[in-house]
Motif scaffolding. Sequence first.
Motif, PDB file in Angstrom:
ATOM      1  N   THR A 243       0.856  -1.193   0.000  1.00 38.72           N
ATOM      2  CA  THR A 243       0.000   0.000   0.000  1.00 38.72           C
ATOM      3  C   THR A 243       0.890   1.240   0.000  1.00 38.72           C
ATOM      4  N   TRP A 244       1.128   1.793  -1.176  1.00 38.45           N
ATOM      5  CA  TRP A 244       2.126   2.865  -1.303  1.00 38.45           C
ATOM      6  C   TRP A 244       1.703   4.168  -0.641  1.00 38.45           C
ATOM      7  N   GLY A 245       0.441   4.522  -0.688  1.00 37.24           N
ATOM      8  CA  GLY A 245       0.063   5.841  -0.178  1.00 37.24           C
ATOM      9  C   GLY A 245      -0.569   5.806   1.201  1.00 37.24           C
ATOM     10  N   VAL A 246      -0.385   4.727   1.938  1.00 36.42           N
ATOM     11  CA  VAL A 246      -1.141   4.493   3.165  1.00 36.42           C
ATOM     12  C   VAL A 246      -0.691   5.426   4.305  1.00 36.42           C
ATOM     13  N   THR A 247      -1.649   5.854   5.130  1.00 38.50           N
ATOM     14  CA  THR A 247      -1.349   6.578   6.360  1.00 38.50           C
ATOM     15  C   THR A 247      -1.494   5.610   7.535  1.00 38.50           C
ATOM     16  N   THR A 248      -1.095   6.050   8.734  1.00 34.31           N
ATOM     17  CA  THR A 248      -1.246   5.181   9.910  1.00 34.31           C
ATOM     18  C   THR A 248      -2.719   4.869  10.164  1.00 34.31           C
ATOM     19  N   THR A 297       9.132   6.049  14.309  1.00 36.56           N
ATOM     20  CA  THR A 297       8.499   6.196  15.621  1.00 36.56           C
ATOM     21  C   THR A 297       6.993   6.362  15.483  1.00 36.56           C
ATOM     22  N   LYS A 298       6.580   7.154  14.508  1.00 34.69           N
ATOM     23  CA  LYS A 298       5.140   7.350  14.280  1.00 34.69           C
ATOM     24  C   LYS A 298       4.447   6.011  14.047  1.00 34.69           C
ATOM     25  N   TRP A 299       5.033   5.175  13.191  1.00 35.68           N
ATOM     26  CA  TRP A 299       4.414   3.888  12.866  1.00 35.68           C
ATOM     27  C   TRP A 299       4.487   2.922  14.045  1.00 35.68           C
ATOM     28  N   GLN A 300       5.573   2.961  14.802  1.00 33.10           N
ATOM     29  CA  GLN A 300       5.681   2.095  15.982  1.00 33.10           C
ATOM     30  C   GLN A 300       4.577   2.405  16.988  1.00 33.10           C
ATOM     31  N   LEU A 301       4.332   3.691  17.216  1.00 30.95           N
ATOM     32  CA  LEU A 301       3.360   4.093  18.239  1.00 30.95           C
ATOM     33  C   LEU A 301       1.915   3.991  17.734  1.00 30.95           C
ATOM     34  N   LEU A 303       0.387   2.072  15.516  1.00 32.52           N
ATOM     35  CA  LEU A 303      -0.230   0.755  15.318  1.00 32.52           C
ATOM     36  C   LEU A 303      -0.186  -0.102  16.580  1.00 32.52           C
ATOM     37  N   ASP A 304       0.402   0.410  17.629  1.00 39.01           N
ATOM     38  CA  ASP A 304       0.558  -0.380  18.853  1.00 39.01           C
ATOM     39  C   ASP A 304      -0.806  -0.770  19.411  1.00 39.01           C
ATOM     40  N   GLY A 305      -1.125  -2.054  19.351  1.00 39.05           N
ATOM     41  CA  GLY A 305      -2.402  -2.550  19.861  1.00 39.05           C
ATOM     42  C   GLY A 305      -3.555  -2.454  18.884  1.00 39.05           C
ATOM     43  N   ASP A 306      -3.395  -1.663  17.803  1.00 36.80           N
ATOM     44  CA  ASP A 306      -4.489  -1.457  16.839  1.00 36.80           C
ATOM     45  C   ASP A 306      -4.201  -2.042  15.466  1.00 36.80           C
ATOM     46  N   GLY A 307      -3.098  -2.732  15.336  1.00 33.48           N
ATOM     47  CA  GLY A 307      -2.715  -3.265  14.036  1.00 33.48           C
ATOM     48  C   GLY A 307      -1.339  -3.883  14.156  1.00 33.48           C
ATOM     49  N   TRP A 308      -0.624  -3.999  13.057  1.00 33.06           N
ATOM     50  CA  TRP A 308       0.693  -4.630  13.093  1.00 33.06           C
ATOM     51  C   TRP A 308       1.568  -4.035  12.009  1.00 33.06           C
ATOM     52  N   ASN A 309       2.846  -3.837  12.355  1.00 38.12           N
ATOM     53  CA  ASN A 309       3.802  -3.271  11.410  1.00 38.12           C
ATOM     54  C   ASN A 309       4.531  -4.348  10.622  1.00 38.12           C
ATOM     55  N   SER A 310       4.805  -4.065   9.368  1.00 38.87           N
ATOM     56  CA  SER A 310       5.823  -4.814   8.633  1.00 38.87           C
ATOM     57  C   SER A 310       7.079  -3.943   8.624  1.00 38.87           C
ATOM     58  N   LEU A 311       8.231  -4.589   8.739  1.00 40.08           N
ATOM     59  CA  LEU A 311       9.504  -3.879   8.842  1.00 40.08           C
ATOM     60  C   LEU A 311      10.398  -4.298   7.678  1.00 40.08           C
TER      61      LEU A 311
END
Length: 546
Positions: A243-248, A297-301, A303-311
């Motif tokens: 998802t290239w244009g995705v926001t948090t 940092t924005k993405w770490q915080l 999605l915390d508890g509300d989703g999941w990050n890919s790294l």
Amino acid sequence: MEKKWWHSSVVYQIYPRSFQDSNGDGIGDIQGIIQRLSYLADLGIDAIWLSPVYQSPNDDNGYDISDYQAISPEFGTMDDMDELIQKANEYGIRIVMDLVVNHTSDEHSWFIESRKNKDNGYRDYYIWRDGQPNDMPPNELTSIFSGSAWELDKQTNQYYLHLYSKKQPDLNWENPKVRNEIWQMMNFWLDKGIGGFRMDVIDLIGKIPDELITGNGPMLHTYLQEMHQKTFGKLDVLTVGETWGVTTEDAKLYSAPERNELSMVFQFEHIGLDEQPGKPKWDTRPLDFIKLKQVFTKWQLALDGDGWNSLFWNNHDIPRIVSSWGNDSPQYRVVSAKMFATFLHFLKGTPYIYQGEEIGLTNTPISSIEEVNDIESINMYNERMQQGYNKEEIIHAINKKGRDNARRPIPWDESLNGGFSTETPWLALNPNYQDLNVKKDQQNEESIFNYYKKVIHLRKENELIVWGDYKELLPNDPQLFVYERSYQGETWLIIINFYEKPTIYKDDDRKVETIVISNYMDSSKKIDKLELRPFESVVYKLKKSH
């Protein structure tokens, strides 16, 4: 959040054309991957994201699919694919298939039927429109691969939409018949026991081209929820959307468990930080390191508890990180590549390693367009030559951002063609392969490969890395990235010097219990005045404060 296997997993992306050739035709194949499964098991990965191996005319190296339920002969047969799934499973490795359903090849049977006449039953599988007066396309939508996104088909004198190559017509997701065909195809693969799907440009399937809407259209999440319900919803699989244009906020819609859509998405906000805003990726600028930290940092915080990050740092579309933002000189390549591993793998989320990243492969400079294979780079070259750009400037841009950098064959050893193939490879190896190859890295205890093995093992052994809270320290430091991970009373401190210039980290409040891992042999345990060398990265376990 319910714990799933992919929360604690490390995924390894294979670009099959360039991984291992087993039959001497210069092209990597499925049997080649099977031959190297023991290598991947040794590295410690849990899943393979397999770039497309479906039948394809290869206008865009397999991302233009002509039959979703057949294997391209250059890669092997469906029997080979079944063997790969089974043998990978024996190693505890799952196969995540690349799902390309925004578009097909123009050689897919659906499109061949669709273009025959306006009344054909497959006509509405694709997006057809009348042109404007004076033979103009329906509107100003442009292709990501340059030029108009509309192609005139003279047989019916209508235009079809292609957001990528004109040989990649976009599917019409508003048609329930199209969606049902896709659900049937996905279930065909799930029934084979695959571990999930990586979904190519999935944010485009809700497009409304007449309103110039491409990404994140109003029906996107409805389609994904229908997909979840009709295919993988009851299965224990990993699903990740490109998802290239995705926001948090968008990412939470995709990946919050209660929404029944995807496991996670790939967001690319960090990848574009060396590009000029509003301009094509070829127009670069120096990386803004403070902004890079802010994005992570924005993405770490968020999605915390509300989703999941890919790294991730790398994939088949992105040049080698150690060359782009690190230092690939003989002096610093190894510590620089290890620094990038430390930076990423101690964050919260599922890490993805792109083939060759684990041995620190570098970009491959070219001097002529004749050396280029990638359609995107070739189209840009031709377009900019017509616009009067300087040829050297264009070649420089391709060397910096071109996709061939990531797609060169893996050098397994120092033999002819790096042990990738007995014949001339489809794309030349990096000339440095005799010094930089898998065999040399495996044999060297202090290599990048063995560092990745340790990092992956640490994730498996420590729930703190998977589930711990994240806190950034020193957000405004111009060259240090420092963060904490805390879980059940335990805290780890990750200190990264992102640059070649030495610097000092001072911390009088925290006391070190032990060094978890470092990319230098002799990192100091004293952090009251820690002198960091070029690209030095250290992970400390801190003493508990009483």
